[in-house]
Scaffold this motif. Structure first.
Motif, PDB file in Angstrom:
ATOM      1  N   GLN A  64       0.727  -1.255  -0.053  1.00 29.18           N
ATOM      2  CA  GLN A  64       0.058   0.091  -0.004  1.00 29.18           C
ATOM      3  C   GLN A  64       1.439   1.040   0.233  1.00 29.18           C
ATOM      4  N   PHE A  65       1.962   1.028   1.050  1.00 28.21           N
ATOM      5  CA  PHE A  65       2.961   2.556   0.887  1.00 28.21           C
ATOM      6  C   PHE A  65       4.567   2.093  -0.047  1.00 28.21           C
ATOM      7  N   SER A  66       3.936   1.767  -0.875  1.00 27.64           N
ATOM      8  CA  SER A  66       5.328   1.825  -2.042  1.00 27.64           C
ATOM      9  C   SER A  66       5.103   1.448  -3.219  1.00 27.64           C
ATOM     10  N   LYS A  67       5.349   2.127  -4.019  1.00 24.53           N
ATOM     11  CA  LYS A  67       5.103   2.116  -5.614  1.00 24.53           C
ATOM     12  C   LYS A  67       6.315   0.906  -6.228  1.00 24.53           C
ATOM     13  N   VAL A  68       7.018   0.042  -5.326  1.00 24.78           N
ATOM     14  CA  VAL A  68       7.568  -1.232  -5.609  1.00 24.78           C
ATOM     15  C   VAL A  68       7.003  -2.040  -5.547  1.00 24.78           C
ATOM     16  N   SER A  69       6.104  -3.208  -5.629  1.00 23.45           N
ATOM     17  CA  SER A  69       5.971  -3.475  -4.992  1.00 23.45           C
ATOM     18  C   SER A  69       6.567  -4.578  -4.574  1.00 23.45           C
ATOM     19  N   VAL A  70       6.608  -5.746  -3.394  1.00 25.58           N
ATOM     20  CA  VAL A  70       7.228  -6.638  -2.680  1.00 25.58           C
ATOM     21  C   VAL A  70       7.842  -7.588  -3.363  1.00 25.58           C
TER      22      VAL A  70
END
Length: 386
Positions: A64-70
């Protein structure tokens, strides 16, 4: 002084990225750094196990908070963020600023200076907006909600829901997240005064000891960070073993002079317990599929100084003619999913698969179709899994 957060990230890299078993990785690190302060070891164990236990929920928040997915992050950064988010969401005692600052420093130390700003931004954003996290709606997507809330793979949640219903599934998932004490089996041959000395030594070392209500030789221990360093371990005074496992030998009603065969014995808890029940008589034949597993049993045989047990490599699917109708007691703790001990081994839920469950069922049938022949007429076969 060792950096506990860095050690935690290193362990998570081994467990989450290399599929190594968490209990072995954590045990090896705690043994290696046994000289660390007890509070540091407790913190290290807590954030490593906690991050694993809550990994699905943590990844949901990060996405939710990162533009790069985990899934597309560098492995070190992925696990650095995971262990940091665990502290932000589940450890009020750790200041948020310290969590963010330590993560940024670690990223630079490990050669990711270009990602320090990314790490800092994601973590500070989560710290600021914890109360604004958007969770799945339980009524519209029960399985998805429970999967995230209890960090359980969604397919497993769906399986539990179909078999147990929503209420029972919730209770199960809640219980998996409860803290589980380590249970040990003291040697039954210990004299009462020696037992008291041992228990006092445990308490002096900072370990809380509580007698288990089921068996007189079973004790729960809390605050133990590194089992091999505890008083009495090297001397073979106790074996780490669940009470459910101890009850197997109680149910088998082992008598002096019995021959006991344990066909899937590693790490040897039940085999050694059976040997104690024999009181120096009879014999226990313990075997498992690989040399690694057989050596684990031998290590415990040597440490516990038990003479009437042997351990060797054997494939339980292959009939051993020399064993046919020789066992007074046959112990069959056959390979299983491990779902019953998710609360104790948190990474099991990430290793199991639907196909794997089907294969295990067939493997158990295959083994049982062979080993039942080892039981004497009038003998006992104990089939037990977690």
């Amino acid at each position: 002084m060792e950096n506990t957060r860095e050690l935690a990230v290193n362990m998570l890299l081994e467990i989450a990225e290399q599929n190594k078993y968490s209990h072995l990785v954590i045990r090896n690190v705690l043994d290696k750094y046994n000289y660390m302060d007890g509070r540091d070891k407790a913190f290290l164990k807590r954030i490593t196990e906690g991050t694993l236990e809550r990994k699905i929920e943590i990844d949901y928040v990060l996405n939710q908070f990162s533009k790069v997915s985990v899934s597309k992050m560098k492995p070190f950064i992925r696990n650095l963020l995971r262990v940091s988010v665990y502290q932000l969401l589940f450890m009020d005692s750790v200041p948020e600023r310290a969590v963010c600052n330590e993560a940024v420093k670690l990223a630079g130390k490990r050669g990711f200076k270009n990602l320090q700003g990314f790490v800092n931004g994601v973590l500070r954003n989560i710290a600021r907006k914890k109360e604004e996290i958007s969770w799945p709606e339980e009524e519209r997507n029960t399985a998805g909600y429970l999967s995230v809330k209890y960090s359980m793979p969604e397919w497993l949640v769906e399986k539990f829901l179909s078999e147990r219903g929503a209420l029972q599934t919730k209770k199960m998932l809640e219980s998996f997240l409860e803290a589980s004490p380590v249970t040990v089996r003291l040697k039954e041959t210990l004299k009462e005064e020696d037992r008291e000395v041992f228990l006092n030594e445990m308490k002096k070392s900072g370990v809380r000891v509580k007698k288990h209500p089921y068996l007189p030789y079973a004790f729960e221990i809390l605050n133990a960070e590194g089992i091999s360093a505890l008083p009495g371990f090297t001397e073979g005074l106790f074996m780490v073993q669940d009470v459910s496992s101890m009850l197997v030998c109680e149910a088998a009603d082992i008598k002096k002079g019995d021959r006991v065969i344990d066909v899937c014995a590693s790490p040897g808890g039940k085999a050694l317990h059976a040997a104690e029940k024999l009181q120096g008589t009879g014999f226990v034949s313990a075997r498992d599929l690989t040399e690694y597993k057989a050596e684990m049993i031998r290590d415990n045989i040597r440490r516990m100084n038990v003479k009437n047990v042997e351990a060797f490599v054997s494939d339980a699917r292959q009939l051993r003619e020399e064993d046919v109708e020789t066992a007074d007691v046959l112990l069959c703790d056959l390979p299983c999913s491990g779902l019953g001990i998710i609360g104790k081994k948190t990474d099991i839920k990430y290793h199991v698969s639907e196909e794997g469950l089907k294969q295990l069922k067939e493997l158990q049938r295959e083994i049982l179709s062979v080993v039942w022949q080892y039981v004497k007429k009038g003998g006992v076969l104990i089939y037990s899994t977690c």
